[in-house]
Design a protein around this motif. Structure first.
Motif, PDB file in Angstrom:
ATOM      1  N   TRP A  80       5.706  13.078  -4.962  1.00  0.00           N
ATOM      2  CA  TRP A  80       5.295  12.482  -3.342  1.00  0.00           C
ATOM      3  C   TRP A  80       4.767  11.158  -3.750  1.00  0.00           C
ATOM      4  CZ3 TRP A  80       7.066  14.409   0.997  1.00  0.00           C
ATOM      5  CH2 TRP A  80       7.188  15.415   1.085  1.00  0.00           C
ATOM      6  N   VAL A  81       4.238  10.866  -4.780  1.00  0.00           N
ATOM      7  CA  VAL A  81       3.731   9.603  -4.801  1.00  0.00           C
ATOM      8  C   VAL A  81       4.915   8.644  -5.175  1.00  0.00           C
ATOM      9  CG1 VAL A  81       2.291   7.959  -6.477  1.00  0.00           C
ATOM     10  CG2 VAL A  81       1.299  10.171  -5.766  1.00  0.00           C
ATOM     11  N   HIS A  82       5.761   8.987  -5.899  1.00  0.00           N
ATOM     12  CA  HIS A  82       7.098   8.266  -6.396  1.00  0.00           C
ATOM     13  C   HIS A  82       7.797   8.052  -4.837  1.00  0.00           C
ATOM     14  CE1 HIS A  82       7.905   7.489 -10.289  1.00  0.00           C
ATOM     15  NE2 HIS A  82       7.019   8.457 -10.581  1.00  0.00           N
ATOM     16  N   LYS A  83       7.746   8.754  -4.009  1.00  0.00           N
ATOM     17  CA  LYS A  83       8.540   8.749  -2.672  1.00  0.00           C
ATOM     18  C   LYS A  83       7.711   7.641  -1.898  1.00  0.00           C
ATOM     19  CE  LYS A  83      10.320  13.403  -2.142  1.00  0.00           C
ATOM     20  NZ  LYS A  83      10.450  14.657  -1.470  1.00  0.00           N
ATOM     21  N   ALA A  84       6.355   7.728  -1.912  1.00  0.00           N
ATOM     22  CA  ALA A  84       5.677   6.650  -1.216  1.00  0.00           C
ATOM     23  C   ALA A  84       5.852   5.284  -1.666  1.00  0.00           C
ATOM     24  CB  ALA A  84       4.045   6.937  -1.273  1.00  0.00           C
ATOM     25  N   ALA A  85       6.072   5.186  -3.128  1.00  0.00           N
ATOM     26  CA  ALA A  85       6.119   3.885  -3.853  1.00  0.00           C
ATOM     27  C   ALA A  85       7.594   3.610  -3.186  1.00  0.00           C
ATOM     28  CB  ALA A  85       6.129   4.002  -5.174  1.00  0.00           C
ATOM     29  N   GLN A  86       8.471   4.484  -3.542  1.00  0.00           N
ATOM     30  CA  GLN A  86      10.001   4.003  -2.955  1.00  0.00           C
ATOM     31  C   GLN A  86       9.964   3.456  -1.260  1.00  0.00           C
ATOM     32  OE1 GLN A  86      12.088   7.645  -3.668  1.00  0.00           O
ATOM     33  NE2 GLN A  86      12.214   7.170  -5.928  1.00  0.00           N
ATOM     34  N   ALA A  87       9.207   4.144  -0.616  1.00  0.00           N
ATOM     35  CA  ALA A  87       9.196   3.899   1.010  1.00  0.00           C
ATOM     36  C   ALA A  87       8.453   2.322   1.286  1.00  0.00           C
ATOM     37  CB  ALA A  87       8.296   4.825   1.624  1.00  0.00           C
ATOM     38  N   ALA A  88       7.381   2.174   0.209  1.00  0.00           N
ATOM     39  CA  ALA A  88       6.707   0.663   0.081  1.00  0.00           C
ATOM     40  C   ALA A  88       7.706  -0.325  -0.420  1.00  0.00           C
ATOM     41  CB  ALA A  88       5.643   0.779  -0.872  1.00  0.00           C
ATOM     42  N   ALA A  89       8.453  -0.002  -1.345  1.00  0.00           N
ATOM     43  CA  ALA A  89       9.536  -0.908  -1.777  1.00  0.00           C
ATOM     44  C   ALA A  89      10.273  -1.230  -0.782  1.00  0.00           C
ATOM     45  CB  ALA A  89      10.300  -0.499  -3.101  1.00  0.00           C
ATOM     46  N   LYS A  90      10.737  -0.470   0.040  1.00  0.00           N
ATOM     47  CA  LYS A  90      11.776  -0.733   1.083  1.00  0.00           C
ATOM     48  C   LYS A  90      11.234  -1.515   2.455  1.00  0.00           C
ATOM     49  CE  LYS A  90      14.405   3.319  -0.011  1.00  0.00           C
ATOM     50  NZ  LYS A  90      15.028   4.565   0.514  1.00  0.00           N
ATOM     51  N   ALA A  91       9.929  -1.245   2.444  1.00  0.00           N
ATOM     52  CA  ALA A  91       9.031  -1.935   3.711  1.00  0.00           C
ATOM     53  C   ALA A  91       9.313  -3.501   3.649  1.00  0.00           C
ATOM     54  CB  ALA A  91       7.763  -1.522   3.636  1.00  0.00           C
ATOM     55  N   PRO A  92       9.459  -4.135   4.805  1.00  0.00           N
ATOM     56  CA  PRO A  92       9.334  -5.549   4.641  1.00  0.00           C
ATOM     57  C   PRO A  92       7.997  -5.926   4.413  1.00  0.00           C
ATOM     58  CG  PRO A  92       9.348  -4.733   6.670  1.00  0.00           C
ATOM     59  CD  PRO A  92       9.642  -3.474   6.010  1.00  0.00           C
ATOM     60  N   ALA A  93       7.970  -7.207   3.741  1.00  0.00           N
ATOM     61  CA  ALA A  93       6.941  -7.938   3.386  1.00  0.00           C
ATOM     62  C   ALA A  93       5.918  -8.488   4.653  1.00  0.00           C
ATOM     63  CB  ALA A  93       7.078  -9.248   2.532  1.00  0.00           C
ATOM     64  N   PRO A 145       0.786  -1.342   0.107  1.00  0.00           N
ATOM     65  CA  PRO A 145      -0.115  -0.140   0.111  1.00  0.00           C
ATOM     66  C   PRO A 145       0.863   1.358   0.027  1.00  0.00           C
ATOM     67  CG  PRO A 145      -0.120  -1.116   2.145  1.00  0.00           C
ATOM     68  CD  PRO A 145       0.690  -2.034   1.293  1.00  0.00           C
ATOM     69  N   VAL A 146       0.310   2.338  -0.849  1.00  0.00           N
ATOM     70  CA  VAL A 146       1.040   3.586  -0.922  1.00  0.00           C
ATOM     71  C   VAL A 146       0.271   4.540  -0.526  1.00  0.00           C
ATOM     72  CG1 VAL A 146       2.922   2.767  -2.339  1.00  0.00           C
ATOM     73  CG2 VAL A 146       0.903   3.678  -3.532  1.00  0.00           C
ATOM     74  N   ALA A 147      -1.028   4.440  -1.069  1.00  0.00           N
ATOM     75  CA  ALA A 147      -2.047   5.522  -0.689  1.00  0.00           C
ATOM     76  C   ALA A 147      -3.514   5.218  -0.274  1.00  0.00           C
ATOM     77  CB  ALA A 147      -2.149   6.592  -1.941  1.00  0.00           C
ATOM     78  N   SER A 148      -4.333   6.015   0.495  1.00  0.00           N
ATOM     79  CA  SER A 148      -5.593   5.772   0.731  1.00  0.00           C
ATOM     80  C   SER A 148      -6.348   6.967   0.089  1.00  0.00           C
ATOM     81  CB  SER A 148      -5.800   5.835   2.248  1.00  0.00           C
ATOM     82  OG  SER A 148      -7.286   5.797   2.705  1.00  0.00           O
ATOM     83  N   LEU A 149      -7.187   6.580  -0.738  1.00  0.00           N
ATOM     84  CA  LEU A 149      -8.198   7.540  -1.336  1.00  0.00           C
ATOM     85  C   LEU A 149      -9.340   7.449  -0.903  1.00  0.00           C
ATOM     86  CD1 LEU A 149      -5.978   6.099  -3.220  1.00  0.00           C
ATOM     87  CD2 LEU A 149      -7.105   7.624  -5.019  1.00  0.00           C
ATOM     88  N   SER A 150     -10.004   8.346  -0.070  1.00  0.00           N
ATOM     89  CA  SER A 150     -11.305   8.356   0.493  1.00  0.00           C
ATOM     90  C   SER A 150     -12.093   9.883   0.738  1.00  0.00           C
ATOM     91  CB  SER A 150     -11.076   8.084   1.870  1.00  0.00           C
ATOM     92  OG  SER A 150     -10.540   8.940   2.765  1.00  0.00           O
ATOM     93  N   ASP A 151     -13.316   9.748   1.185  1.00  0.00           N
ATOM     94  CA  ASP A 151     -14.061  10.759   1.277  1.00  0.00           C
ATOM     95  C   ASP A 151     -13.069  12.137   2.187  1.00  0.00           C
ATOM     96  OD1 ASP A 151     -14.244   9.799   3.656  1.00  0.00           O
ATOM     97  OD2 ASP A 151     -16.509  10.339   3.887  1.00  0.00           O
ATOM     98  N   VAL A 152     -12.140  11.660   3.057  1.00  0.00           N
ATOM     99  CA  VAL A 152     -11.562  12.769   3.332  1.00  0.00           C
ATOM    100  C   VAL A 152     -10.264  13.191   2.845  1.00  0.00           C
ATOM    101  CG1 VAL A 152     -12.250  11.882   5.919  1.00  0.00           C
ATOM    102  CG2 VAL A 152      -9.914  10.886   5.117  1.00  0.00           C
ATOM    103  N   GLY A 153      -9.876  12.544   1.610  1.00  0.00           N
ATOM    104  CA  GLY A 153      -8.799  13.040   0.893  1.00  0.00           C
ATOM    105  C   GLY A 153      -7.876  11.827   0.532  1.00  0.00           C
ATOM    106  N   LEU A 154      -6.892  12.236  -0.180  1.00  0.00           N
ATOM    107  CA  LEU A 154      -5.661  11.383  -0.702  1.00  0.00           C
ATOM    108  C   LEU A 154      -4.576  11.396   0.481  1.00  0.00           C
ATOM    109  CD1 LEU A 154      -4.064   9.792  -2.565  1.00  0.00           C
ATOM    110  CD2 LEU A 154      -3.294  11.944  -3.779  1.00  0.00           C
ATOM    111  N   ALA A 155      -4.294  10.267   0.935  1.00  0.00           N
ATOM    112  CA  ALA A 155      -3.340  10.174   2.123  1.00  0.00           C
ATOM    113  C   ALA A 155      -2.088   9.326   1.338  1.00  0.00           C
ATOM    114  CB  ALA A 155      -3.930   9.710   3.289  1.00  0.00           C
TER     115      ALA A 155
END
Length: 116
Positions: A97-110, A38-48
């Motif tokens: 910012w989305v690329h930064k989130a994707a890079q963080a996800a790639a480094k996260a342990p499974a 996961p890299v982003a949550s899209l909901s009625d409160v916004g893009l996180a």
């Protein structure tokens, strides 16, 4: 201001055509994944965006950014940050910012599989 998750998804798709993201419906919103994480949550409160460390702090430092909280009685997220509405209207900045989130996800342990 209430947001439409599908409109937020369209903004992400337009901002990051070079990034392979998948989108899955979750609890009335949409969760975006890069490489199955996961890299982003899209909901009625916004893009996180899901970030950690200095990137998380930098995004929180932008005017209008705040930790994700789905409702007043819901917990505040420690990793997801709502992006300011102005960032949604700035595709090049949103792309970064989305690329930064994707890079963080790639480094996260499974995640470990749950035992049944």
């Amino acid at each position: 201001m209430a947001h439409d998750p599908k409109t937020l998804q369209a903004a992400m798709v337009a901002a990051v055509p070079d990034l392979e993201l998948t989108y899955k419906p979750m609890f009335g919103g949409i969760l975006a994944y890069a490489g199955g994480k996961p890299v982003a949550s899209l909901s009625d409160v916004g893009l996180a965006l899901k970030l950690t460390g200095p990137d998380h702090a930098a995004l929180l430092g932008l005017p209008g950014a705040k930790p994700l909280q789905y409702g007043p009685d819901q917990p505040v997220s420690k990793t997801y940050t709502l992006v300011p509405d102005g960032l949604l209207a700035d595709p090049p900045a949103l792309r970064d910012w989305v690329h930064k989130a994707a890079q963080a996800a790639a480094k996260a342990p499974a995640r470990k599989a749950k035992k049944t």
